[in-house]
Design a protein around this motif. Sequence first.
Motif, PDB file in Angstrom:
ATOM      1  N   MET A  14       0.826  -1.218   0.000  1.00 48.73           N
ATOM      2  CA  MET A  14       0.000   0.000   0.000  1.00 48.73           C
ATOM      3  C   MET A  14       0.854   1.259   0.000  1.00 48.73           C
ATOM      4  N   GLN A  15       1.757   1.361  -0.974  1.00 47.86           N
ATOM      5  CA  GLN A  15       2.661   2.499  -1.042  1.00 47.86           C
ATOM      6  C   GLN A  15       2.132   3.647  -1.881  1.00 47.86           C
ATOM      7  N   GLY A  16       0.954   3.491  -2.456  1.00 50.57           N
ATOM      8  CA  GLY A  16       0.424   4.546  -3.309  1.00 50.57           C
ATOM      9  C   GLY A  16       1.093   4.534  -4.669  1.00 50.57           C
ATOM     10  N   LYS A  17       0.794   5.532  -5.473  1.00 52.10           N
ATOM     11  CA  LYS A  17       1.373   5.599  -6.810  1.00 52.10           C
ATOM     12  C   LYS A  17       2.880   5.833  -6.724  1.00 52.10           C
ATOM     13  N   LEU A  18       3.624   5.100  -7.554  1.00 52.17           N
ATOM     14  CA  LEU A  18       5.079   5.229  -7.539  1.00 52.17           C
ATOM     15  C   LEU A  18       5.511   6.618  -7.984  1.00 52.17           C
ATOM     16  N   LYS A  19       4.729   7.263  -8.845  1.00 51.78           N
ATOM     17  CA  LYS A  19       5.012   8.644  -9.243  1.00 51.78           C
ATOM     18  C   LYS A  19       5.149   9.538  -8.013  1.00 51.78           C
ATOM     19  N   ASP A  20       4.178   9.449  -7.121  1.00 52.46           N
ATOM     20  CA  ASP A  20       4.188  10.293  -5.929  1.00 52.46           C
ATOM     21  C   ASP A  20       5.287   9.872  -4.964  1.00 52.46           C
ATOM     22  N   TRP A  21       5.507   8.565  -4.825  1.00 49.69           N
ATOM     23  CA  TRP A  21       6.538   8.055  -3.919  1.00 49.69           C
ATOM     24  C   TRP A  21       7.899   8.626  -4.318  1.00 49.69           C
ATOM     25  N   VAL A  22       8.223   8.531  -5.587  1.00 51.75           N
ATOM     26  CA  VAL A  22       9.521   8.996  -6.064  1.00 51.75           C
ATOM     27  C   VAL A  22       9.637  10.511  -5.936  1.00 51.75           C
ATOM     28  N   ASN A  23       8.580  11.239  -6.237  1.00 54.83           N
ATOM     29  CA  ASN A  23       8.632  12.699  -6.127  1.00 54.83           C
ATOM     30  C   ASN A  23       8.842  13.153  -4.686  1.00 54.83           C
ATOM     31  N   TYR A  24       8.115  12.536  -3.749  1.00 47.07           N
ATOM     32  CA  TYR A  24       8.293  12.882  -2.338  1.00 47.07           C
ATOM     33  C   TYR A  24       9.715  12.561  -1.881  1.00 47.07           C
ATOM     34  N   HIS A  25      10.217  11.394  -2.260  1.00 45.37           N
ATOM     35  CA  HIS A  25      11.534  10.988  -1.788  1.00 45.37           C
ATOM     36  C   HIS A  25      12.632  11.846  -2.414  1.00 45.37           C
ATOM     37  N   SER A  26      12.408  12.292  -3.636  1.00 50.71           N
ATOM     38  CA  SER A  26      13.381  13.200  -4.257  1.00 50.71           C
ATOM     39  C   SER A  26      13.478  14.502  -3.474  1.00 50.71           C
ATOM     40  N   GLN A  27      12.331  15.023  -3.037  1.00 46.95           N
ATOM     41  CA  GLN A  27      12.339  16.235  -2.207  1.00 46.95           C
ATOM     42  C   GLN A  27      13.057  15.981  -0.885  1.00 46.95           C
ATOM     43  N   HIS A  28      12.842  14.795  -0.318  1.00 52.83           N
ATOM     44  CA  HIS A  28      13.482  14.464   0.954  1.00 52.83           C
ATOM     45  C   HIS A  28      15.002  14.501   0.826  1.00 52.83           C
ATOM     46  N   HIS A  29      15.543  13.939  -0.245  1.00 53.54           N
ATOM     47  CA  HIS A  29      16.998  13.928  -0.402  1.00 53.54           C
ATOM     48  C   HIS A  29      17.532  15.317  -0.744  1.00 53.54           C
ATOM     49  N   ARG A  30      16.761  16.070  -1.491  1.00 53.27           N
ATOM     50  CA  ARG A  30      17.219  17.400  -1.885  1.00 53.27           C
ATOM     51  C   ARG A  30      17.245  18.363  -0.698  1.00 53.27           C
ATOM     52  N   LEU A  31      16.318  18.179   0.245  1.00 56.25           N
ATOM     53  CA  LEU A  31      16.177  19.121   1.362  1.00 56.25           C
ATOM     54  C   LEU A  31      16.201  18.400   2.710  1.00 56.25           C
ATOM     55  N   SER A  32      16.967  17.342   2.815  1.00 51.99           N
ATOM     56  CA  SER A  32      16.936  16.482   3.995  1.00 51.99           C
ATOM     57  C   SER A  32      17.136  17.243   5.294  1.00 51.99           C
ATOM     58  N   ASP A  33      16.153  17.086   6.202  1.00 43.14           N
ATOM     59  CA  ASP A  33      16.183  17.680   7.541  1.00 43.14           C
ATOM     60  C   ASP A  33      16.202  19.213   7.513  1.00 43.14           C
ATOM     61  N   ARG A  34      15.736  19.794   6.410  1.00 46.41           N
ATOM     62  CA  ARG A  34      15.633  21.241   6.293  1.00 46.41           C
ATOM     63  C   ARG A  34      14.208  21.605   5.888  1.00 46.41           C
ATOM     64  N   PRO A  35      13.828  22.868   6.017  1.00 40.60           N
ATOM     65  CA  PRO A  35      12.495  23.268   5.562  1.00 40.60           C
ATOM     66  C   PRO A  35      12.271  22.867   4.101  1.00 40.60           C
ATOM     67  N   GLY A  36      11.135  22.258   3.840  1.00 41.10           N
ATOM     68  CA  GLY A  36      10.844  21.743   2.507  1.00 41.10           C
ATOM     69  C   GLY A  36      10.934  20.239   2.424  1.00 41.10           C
ATOM     70  N   ASP A  37      11.671  19.619   3.351  1.00 43.56           N
ATOM     71  CA  ASP A  37      11.690  18.162   3.461  1.00 43.56           C
ATOM     72  C   ASP A  37      10.270  17.718   3.837  1.00 43.56           C
ATOM     73  N   PRO A  38       9.653  16.832   3.053  1.00 42.89           N
ATOM     74  CA  PRO A  38       8.259  16.455   3.345  1.00 42.89           C
ATOM     75  C   PRO A  38       8.056  15.882   4.740  1.00 42.89           C
ATOM     76  N   HIS A  39       9.050  15.166   5.261  1.00 43.60           N
ATOM     77  CA  HIS A  39       8.915  14.577   6.596  1.00 43.60           C
ATOM     78  C   HIS A  39      10.154  14.892   7.434  1.00 43.60           C
ATOM     79  N   ASN A  40      10.365  16.170   7.651  1.00 43.63           N
ATOM     80  CA  ASN A  40      11.485  16.657   8.445  1.00 43.63           C
ATOM     81  C   ASN A  40      11.199  16.419   9.930  1.00 43.63           C
ATOM     82  N   PRO A  41      11.957  15.537  10.615  1.00 47.69           N
ATOM     83  CA  PRO A  41      11.681  15.264  12.032  1.00 47.69           C
ATOM     84  C   PRO A  41      11.882  16.474  12.935  1.00 47.69           C
ATOM     85  N   ALA A  42      12.626  17.482  12.468  1.00 50.00           N
ATOM     86  CA  ALA A  42      12.802  18.700  13.261  1.00 50.00           C
ATOM     87  C   ALA A  42      11.496  19.472  13.381  1.00 50.00           C
TER      88      ALA A  42
END
Length: 308
Positions: free
Chosen positions: A106-134
Amino acid sequence: MKALPAPRSAAIPKSWSNLDWASVFAAIIYPALGVLGLIAAAIIGWSFSGVTLVWWYIPLALFTGAVTLVICNVGIGVMHRVWQHKAGELRWPAQVITAFNCVVAMQGKLKDWVNYHSQHHRLSDRPGDPHNPAEGKLWAWMGWLFWRDPNDLKRPMAMWLRENRSVVIFDRHYSLITILVHLVAPALIYLAVWLLGGSLILTLILHASAIVARGVQFHATILGINVFGHLKTPAWADYLLALLTGGEAFHDHHHDEPRSALHLPRRGLINRLVDYNGTALLIFEKLRWARNLEIAPQFASQPRLTAR
């Protein structure tokens, strides 16, 4: 200097009207139904003399759950390492297995998965990271799934995925395939068991065990990686989460070597059992279903287990 985006947890409105119910179902409602199924099976078995509960149902249920967890992880892990980070190439049998396993998970559409994860790596732990634990551990765990920016879902499929027919077909028919896998197929199994005079109570236990295991895997991934993967954790916690995620929880290594097909050394039985997503890729390579696998230099031949 280019300004960073606003923190996602503050920028995205949070209300009942924009709650992503598909994510709520996958994360909370469906696993809860699995727990209720196990409770119902126990109550029925203990309350009705015509229904028999046998001790070996327990190890069989645990085995079913373990297999389900591995299936989900192999889908997510292979997709993550190959389709997200281009750690190799898959031929069509491995493509279909990977995409199907992601539907089971149940991972949802791979299009969205890859797009979200790309943002995570580009902005890891900074504002804009979709799931920034800070921005809050609860937000990094489930908040970012429950409340989404509509613009994120409008992003086009990554260019490198558009030529992959398996990804395109599974994404185009994701809702239908999900209904077939999680609703129609179980219903047909229950019907077949009933017509053949089999044990419906055992079928319920195994089905519920698979649902619960998928829920465990789901939360081990989003909590163990998005939150604990970005915190200082003891080695035993890393390896426990790695077992529950197929090796994805070795997150420091992943950010250092994102294109590595392996998250632990190639050699060593323990390495291959813990990092079983990487082992699946090595098996695909042996079957000639995968090629050009990239492996971090320190993992190519190192014989001993290394901690984070």
